[in-house]
Design a protein around this motif. Sequence first.
Motif, PDB file in Angstrom:
ATOM      1  N   TRP A   1      -3.682   1.490   0.201  1.00  0.00           N
ATOM      2  CA  TRP A   1      -3.197   2.261   1.356  1.00  0.00           C
ATOM      3  C   TRP A   1      -2.464   1.319   2.293  1.00  0.00           C
ATOM      4  CZ3 TRP A   1      -6.090   3.521   6.369  1.00  0.00           C
ATOM      5  CH2 TRP A   1      -5.379   4.468   7.130  1.00  0.00           C
ATOM      6  N   GLU A   2      -1.210   1.652   2.593  1.00  0.00           N
ATOM      7  CA  GLU A   2      -0.381   0.848   3.487  1.00  0.00           C
ATOM      8  C   GLU A   2       0.120   1.742   4.628  1.00  0.00           C
ATOM      9  OE1 GLU A   2       1.716  -2.552   0.945  1.00  0.00           O
ATOM     10  OE2 GLU A   2       2.183  -0.549   0.153  1.00  0.00           O
ATOM     11  N   PRO A   3      -0.715   1.967   5.633  1.00  0.00           N
ATOM     12  CA  PRO A   3      -0.342   2.884   6.708  1.00  0.00           C
ATOM     13  C   PRO A   3       0.781   2.346   7.594  1.00  0.00           C
ATOM     14  CG  PRO A   3      -2.400   1.781   7.224  1.00  0.00           C
ATOM     15  CD  PRO A   3      -2.061   1.413   5.830  1.00  0.00           C
ATOM     16  N   MET A   4       0.994   1.040   7.555  1.00  0.00           N
ATOM     17  CA  MET A   4       2.095   0.436   8.305  1.00  0.00           C
ATOM     18  C   MET A   4       2.574  -0.790   7.544  1.00  0.00           C
ATOM     19  SD  MET A   4      -0.022  -1.366  11.447  1.00  0.00           S
ATOM     20  CE  MET A   4      -0.839   0.168  11.889  1.00  0.00           C
ATOM     21  N   ASP A   5       3.721  -1.303   7.949  1.00  0.00           N
ATOM     22  CA  ASP A   5       4.337  -2.393   7.207  1.00  0.00           C
ATOM     23  C   ASP A   5       3.453  -3.636   7.165  1.00  0.00           C
ATOM     24  OD1 ASP A   5       6.542  -0.861   6.705  1.00  0.00           O
ATOM     25  OD2 ASP A   5       7.750  -1.687   8.336  1.00  0.00           O
TER      26      ASP A   5
ATOM     27  N   ALA B   1      -2.325  -3.628   4.746  1.00  0.00           N
ATOM     28  CA  ALA B   1      -2.605  -3.130   3.398  1.00  0.00           C
ATOM     29  C   ALA B   1      -4.109  -3.153   3.180  1.00  0.00           C
ATOM     30  CB  ALA B   1      -1.895  -3.976   2.347  1.00  0.00           C
TER      31      ALA B   1
ATOM     32  N   ASP C   1       3.502   8.584   0.477  1.00  0.00           N
ATOM     33  CA  ASP C   1       4.365   7.422   0.708  1.00  0.00           C
ATOM     34  C   ASP C   1       3.561   6.170   1.038  1.00  0.00           C
ATOM     35  OD1 ASP C   1       6.550   9.000   0.270  1.00  0.00           O
ATOM     36  OD2 ASP C   1       6.974   9.359   2.401  1.00  0.00           O
ATOM     37  N   THR C   2       2.338   6.340   1.481  1.00  0.00           N
ATOM     38  CA  THR C   2       1.542   5.179   1.900  1.00  0.00           C
ATOM     39  C   THR C   2       0.299   4.950   1.039  1.00  0.00           C
ATOM     40  OG1 THR C   2       0.282   6.531   3.480  1.00  0.00           O
ATOM     41  CG2 THR C   2       2.285   5.424   4.296  1.00  0.00           C
TER      42      THR C   2
END
Length: 793
Positions: free
Chosen positions: A264-268, A271, A203-204
């Motif tokens: 990779w987008e570990p949080m909103d 990036a 998802d990330t």
Amino acid sequence: MRVKSQSRSSTRAAAQLGASVVALALAAPAFAQEDASRGGIDTITVTAQFREQNLQDTPLSITAMDAELLESRSADSIFDVALQAPNVILQENTSTFGTGIATQIRGVGQFDFNPALEPGVGIYVDDVYFATLVGANLDLLDLERVEILRGPQGTLSGRNSAGGAVRLISKAPTGDGSGFFSAGYGAFNAVDVRAGADLGISDTLAVRLSGVHKRKDGHIKNIDYGCAVPGNPEGIEPTIQTDNCVIDRFGEENYTGLRAQALWEPMDRLAITITGDYTIQDQAPGGDVRVAPDGTPNALFNPNFVCGPYCNYADFIVTNNTGMPQFTNFGPGAPEAIETTYPPRNRTFDGWGVSGKLEFELSENLQFVSISAYREYNTVFGTDDDFSPEPILAAGGYNELDHEFFSQEVRLNGNFGDFAEFTIGGYYSDQLTTYFTVQDIRYLPIPGFAFQFVGNDPVNADSKAVFGTLILHPTEDLTITGGVRYTDEHKDYTFSRTGLANPSDSPGLVGPLDGTTAIYDGDKVDYRVSVDYRFSDALLAYATVSTGFKGGGVTPRPFNVNHALNGSFDPETVTNYEIGFKSDLFDNRLRVNVAGFLMKYKNIQLPLTDCSFIDPGGPAAPCAAIGNAGDGTYKGVEAEVLFAPTDSFTADASASYLHTEYDSVLPQAGGGVILFPGDAASSAPDWKFSAGAQNVFELGGNKGTITPRFDIAYVGERLLGQTQAFIPDYMLGNARVTWRNPGEDISVALEVTNLFDKYYTFYRFDALYTSNGNVQDAVGRPREWMLTVRKDF
């Protein structure tokens, strides 16, 4: 979420062109709808000012091409995009300069590959700067768009973007599981295979992979003179015995490129993008032919060595000159010349790079960006400097460059509501290029010297900069932009000169250079002030004053220590005064963008013919130094038009006019020809234009669509080289027909480039004309076809 800008609702012919388009644009509000964004021409988003903006809201001269337009024009390399861009020249370098490109925007650029010299046009891939012309002959692999910024970009793209900048932006990973595969075959045994896949790992995490391999035979036959002309008057014996006497085919292509990009987008708010690429080339030299010099004949020129329009007799061999007394009597203790051979098939490039981009939203109105990059390459190429089988006045060389480059850039982007946007940042780069060379230069009749040597020169360069841009919106329609950048640069070049036959021998004339280090240090402040006003949804007008520079350096080919130590030169500087407008007319069906400019060009780096300028009391010649020897004025106008009267038909056109002249020039400058104020100061063409049109036809009966397209591109004549010869103008036509299935996931395209089979030359190398009579032209490819099948997943 990215920080975005606010979206806001010299010749008579050139003057008439500008006046006509201005009149059309000023009439636009009567025809434009209240919402010009519905239907018609698509919006193109650019990031030239470090933030996402509508192309039509950006007060810069930009040509932007998305992936669909590039494909429809059969554009697959960086050279192809220049044909449709006004006042832009991007071309493959001649065989003399190896695996690099020659660049010019608005007449400012660079051709020589030597790492002591800087490019005048910045090349960027995903915001990472390419520090050398070598290795910048890039394929347009899996791109989202290309942006070409014209005029100095001193506060934005920064160093060495005095003429402008070319920015390639890759398609970013989305993780949607899409992909593509295409394969093409065409004339000259051309093969072009491309593939890509966009994978969702989690998802990330998303990964996009892409690759290309393309090859085609050369269009210039390299022929053995002794075989083709038996019993020749020069007494040259054949080195091969075949039916056609062909040794190789110059101008071939053999290119493989791979790219991997992970997002990779570990949080909103965070990036991280990691990109890696690899490129390898292994091909014969560029497609050059030896030609008869224009104007005053040179007594050293032998017309027998002109082979023809698509062939040459270059042999890449320098004999020991036995029986030639002016070269064999080198004096007591001097080394004897030995034979050297430089095989033609060694034009190789092997390079890779990796970069990391971090984007972090510190708050709703503040974003931090960090871009780290590392790149290295090795390239090898040989030269036949007289481009003939001439055994007497011959010369040749082996060249190998090992290059390492590191850069780090940080930016802080933010805004103060709707009133202001800003960017502040810093940049650092460090590069080391080791230039190994074997040179056999026998055309200098200097008694006592066997001019053969081995060089192994480390060239170190670093650059540091801080910059800032502030964009103010005093009213909804008025924008004021200011930018400043401070750059500090250092370069040192250590010369290694040893004997060819015996490393312990001092190689004659240049032997005392061994161990000498030449140093350049300098700094520069650049600025930009721009005001733009949106008169309506259809019309934006702007005025800009901006500066840029092409970095200083050291003389790369000195003949003595004084030439090296005193041959450092300062940056070239450009101040650009520009006005322009951007318009979307007739219900967003017609786009017209026009710019006019005047550039004051100072401290132009020119070759010197008289080295007493930097070596007082020393001999005037031989001399191959570079000096800040001229000032000039460059002025012109550019126009781009896009017309989409229906949803199925589109047409586009561009036109540019450029006039350059020297305001002043030192008498020691010219590199073999005397220059005067008023002379043309650039080899760029005065006139350049292009046009293209296509229409999508529905076949009916669920049979898909067919789209024919036709393009033309005209490049005016160019004044080049020591012979002051004009390269003739030329016009090229390209055609393409594409069938797509109803689902638009399968396509078959037939393209024909150089449709009218025009014979044309696009560059001339005649730097050795006065020494050995050599003039060689780079010849464009004849008519070619390719059939390509593509499947999208």
